[in-house]
Design a protein around this motif. Structure first.
Motif, PDB file in Angstrom:
ATOM      1  N   TRP A  63     -11.582  -4.588  -8.787  1.00 50.75           N
ATOM      2  CA  TRP A  63     -11.414  -3.257  -8.644  1.00 50.75           C
ATOM      3  C   TRP A  63     -10.071  -2.488  -8.167  1.00 50.75           C
ATOM      4  N   LEU A  64      -9.957  -1.585  -9.480  1.00 49.75           N
ATOM      5  CA  LEU A  64      -8.381  -1.071  -9.048  1.00 49.75           C
ATOM      6  C   LEU A  64      -8.575   0.414  -9.078  1.00 49.75           C
ATOM      7  N   PHE A  65      -7.797   0.939  -8.195  1.00 52.10           N
ATOM      8  CA  PHE A  65      -8.016   2.582  -8.449  1.00 52.10           C
ATOM      9  C   PHE A  65      -8.040   3.197  -9.637  1.00 52.10           C
ATOM     10  N   VAL A  66      -7.842   3.682 -10.024  1.00 51.85           N
ATOM     11  CA  VAL A  66      -8.162   4.911 -11.005  1.00 51.85           C
ATOM     12  C   VAL A  66      -6.517   5.309 -10.760  1.00 51.85           C
ATOM     13  N   TRP A  81       1.115  -1.306   0.043  1.00 61.13           N
ATOM     14  CA  TRP A  81       0.169   0.111   0.254  1.00 61.13           C
ATOM     15  C   TRP A  81       0.954   1.297   0.226  1.00 61.13           C
ATOM     16  N   GLN A  82       2.380   1.499   1.238  1.00 60.99           N
ATOM     17  CA  GLN A  82       2.781   2.828   0.616  1.00 60.99           C
ATOM     18  C   GLN A  82       3.914   2.454  -0.087  1.00 60.99           C
ATOM     19  N   HIS A  83       3.839   1.620  -0.883  1.00 58.88           N
ATOM     20  CA  HIS A  83       5.022   1.859  -1.918  1.00 58.88           C
ATOM     21  C   HIS A  83       3.954   1.617  -3.178  1.00 58.88           C
ATOM     22  N   SER A  84       2.737   0.879  -3.498  1.00 64.34           N
ATOM     23  CA  SER A  84       1.841   1.282  -4.955  1.00 64.34           C
ATOM     24  C   SER A  84       0.634   2.723  -4.674  1.00 64.34           C
ATOM     25  N   TYR A  85       0.352   2.988  -3.364  1.00 57.81           N
ATOM     26  CA  TYR A  85      -0.767   4.028  -3.036  1.00 57.81           C
ATOM     27  C   TYR A  85      -0.447   5.903  -3.086  1.00 57.81           C
ATOM     28  N   GLN A  86       1.253   5.469  -2.732  1.00 57.63           N
ATOM     29  CA  GLN A  86       1.333   6.738  -2.468  1.00 57.63           C
ATOM     30  C   GLN A  86       1.188   7.871  -3.534  1.00 57.63           C
ATOM     31  N   GLU A  87       1.159   7.635  -4.373  1.00 58.62           N
ATOM     32  CA  GLU A  87       0.445   9.289  -5.278  1.00 58.62           C
ATOM     33  C   GLU A  87      -0.899   9.205  -5.582  1.00 58.62           C
ATOM     34  N   LEU A  88      -1.813   7.927  -4.892  1.00 56.53           N
ATOM     35  CA  LEU A  88      -3.759   7.586  -4.844  1.00 56.53           C
ATOM     36  C   LEU A  88      -4.208   7.738  -3.787  1.00 56.53           C
ATOM     37  N   LEU A  89      -3.696   7.505  -2.544  1.00 58.44           N
ATOM     38  CA  LEU A  89      -4.641   7.915  -1.519  1.00 58.44           C
ATOM     39  C   LEU A  89      -3.491   9.541  -0.153  1.00 58.44           C
ATOM     40  N   GLY A 118     -16.795  12.558   2.650  1.00 56.55           N
ATOM     41  CA  GLY A 118     -16.509  12.645   1.630  1.00 56.55           C
ATOM     42  C   GLY A 118     -14.862  13.219   1.594  1.00 56.55           C
ATOM     43  N   GLU A 119     -14.212  13.501   2.538  1.00 54.29           N
ATOM     44  CA  GLU A 119     -13.064  14.633   2.115  1.00 54.29           C
ATOM     45  C   GLU A 119     -11.883  13.821   1.126  1.00 54.29           C
ATOM     46  N   HIS A 120     -12.283  12.498   1.507  1.00 53.22           N
ATOM     47  CA  HIS A 120     -11.065  11.421   1.402  1.00 53.22           C
ATOM     48  C   HIS A 120     -12.051  10.699   0.097  1.00 53.22           C
ATOM     49  N   THR A 121     -11.612  10.932  -1.394  1.00 54.70           N
ATOM     50  CA  THR A 121     -12.641   9.855  -2.646  1.00 54.70           C
ATOM     51  C   THR A 121     -11.511   9.318  -3.194  1.00 54.70           C
ATOM     52  N   VAL A 122     -12.229   8.232  -3.697  1.00 50.86           N
ATOM     53  CA  VAL A 122     -11.231   7.426  -4.974  1.00 50.86           C
ATOM     54  C   VAL A 122     -11.841   6.918  -5.960  1.00 50.86           C
ATOM     55  N   ARG A 123     -12.000   7.205  -7.089  1.00 51.77           N
ATOM     56  CA  ARG A 123     -12.276   6.008  -8.008  1.00 51.77           C
ATOM     57  C   ARG A 123     -11.815   4.957  -7.871  1.00 51.77           C
ATOM     58  N   GLN A 124     -12.759   3.623  -9.203  1.00 49.57           N
ATOM     59  CA  GLN A 124     -12.354   2.553  -8.668  1.00 49.57           C
ATOM     60  C   GLN A 124     -13.324   2.157 -10.532  1.00 49.57           C
ATOM     61  N   VAL A 125     -11.547   1.285 -11.163  1.00 49.31           N
ATOM     62  CA  VAL A 125     -12.636   0.965 -12.461  1.00 49.31           C
ATOM     63  C   VAL A 125     -12.510  -0.430 -12.182  1.00 49.31           C
ATOM     64  N   ARG A 126     -12.951  -1.418 -12.552  1.00 42.90           N
ATOM     65  CA  ARG A 126     -13.523  -3.218 -12.798  1.00 42.90           C
ATOM     66  C   ARG A 126     -12.621  -3.178 -14.088  1.00 42.90           C
ATOM     67  N   LEU A 127     -11.873  -4.697 -13.713  1.00 42.36           N
ATOM     68  CA  LEU A 127     -11.324  -5.730 -14.934  1.00 42.36           C
ATOM     69  C   LEU A 127     -12.110  -6.120 -14.899  1.00 42.36           C
ATOM     70  N   HIS A 128     -12.406  -7.194 -15.388  1.00 38.09           N
ATOM     71  CA  HIS A 128     -12.962  -8.719 -15.637  1.00 38.09           C
ATOM     72  C   HIS A 128     -12.176  -9.940 -16.512  1.00 38.09           C
ATOM     73  N   ARG A 162     -16.779   3.027  -9.582  1.00 39.24           N
ATOM     74  CA  ARG A 162     -17.269   3.355  -8.972  1.00 39.24           C
ATOM     75  C   ARG A 162     -15.917   4.086  -8.007  1.00 39.24           C
ATOM     76  N   THR A 163     -16.966   4.718  -6.797  1.00 38.91           N
ATOM     77  CA  THR A 163     -15.964   6.226  -5.763  1.00 38.91           C
ATOM     78  C   THR A 163     -16.429   5.462  -4.555  1.00 38.91           C
ATOM     79  N   LEU A 164     -15.200   5.247  -4.171  1.00 41.29           N
ATOM     80  CA  LEU A 164     -14.960   4.665  -2.319  1.00 41.29           C
ATOM     81  C   LEU A 164     -14.537   6.485  -1.886  1.00 41.29           C
ATOM     82  N   ASP A 165     -15.741   6.529  -0.834  1.00 37.41           N
ATOM     83  CA  ASP A 165     -15.528   7.677   0.578  1.00 37.41           C
ATOM     84  C   ASP A 165     -14.518   6.797   0.811  1.00 37.41           C
ATOM     85  N   LEU A 166     -13.440   6.998   1.661  1.00 32.81           N
ATOM     86  CA  LEU A 166     -12.315   6.212   2.567  1.00 32.81           C
ATOM     87  C   LEU A 166     -12.311   6.625   4.382  1.00 32.81           C
TER      88      LEU A 166
END
Length: 186
Positions: free
Chosen positions: A136-139, A30-38, A168-178, A160-164
């Protein structure tokens, strides 16, 4: 009687004894992959022990027989993990399985662990009776998407949009792969 050789790099179902290592892998990933996303303040709160406790429950008392945790190993050391479950998306069919977590330790990226793990995920979902897999992946999670798409996972237009934080202050968008898990599609 001689001992049978053990594969240096492999994937298996997680054991209770693996959950501390799974928690550490998740925290590092998480700390590596999401440092620019979260937001930094959320990543600063990442706690490998809390992750481990949650994974311990998932391994010891899974909600159903179709909830599984797999670990990628290198010489017996946990270097990655994935969790699978029935999809709970509103548009899911009973034959839709989901990858609810997929992480490789950042120091182990590029060593083939992800390829072995995603192959084992597909085999596990298929063995559990699923004919379609979802994740589901973060955009902006471009590295994982770039790994999954050549492995046969593609976008299906769901988002979808997740409210972390629930405010409503911290949201992230996700896309689904299949992917199609039918035997002739693999």
């Amino acid at each position: 009687m001689s001992e049978q050789p053990v594969a240096d790099k492999s994937v298996r179902l997680a054991w209770a004894a693996d959950t501390d290592a799974v928690g550490r892998v998740q925290a590092r990933a998480w700390q590596h992959s999401y440092q620019e996303l979260l937001p930094k303040e959320l990543l600063d709160e990442v706690d490998s022990e809390q992750f481990a406790a949650a994974w311990s429950q998932a391994v010891i008392r899974p909600p159903t027989a179709q909830h599984r945790v797999l670990v990628a190993l290198d010489a017996g050391r946990v270097v990655g993990f994935a969790a699978t479950a029935p999809s709970d998306d509103p548009d899911a069919q009973p034959t839709d399985g989901e990858v609810v977590a997929f992480h490789i330790d950042p120091d182990e990226l590029g060593e083939g662990h992800g390829s072995r793990l995603i192959s084992a995920v597909a085999d596990t979902l298929r063995a559990d009776g699923f004919t379609r897999g979802r994740i589901w992946l973060f955009v902006g999670e471009d590295a994982l998407r770039g790994f999954l798409e050549p492995a046969g996972w593609g976008p299906d237009s769901a988002h979808r949009t997740l409210d972390l934080t629930g405010d409503g202050e911290h949201t992230v968008r996700q896309v689904r792969l299949h992917t199609d898990l039918a035997e002739d599609a693999s």
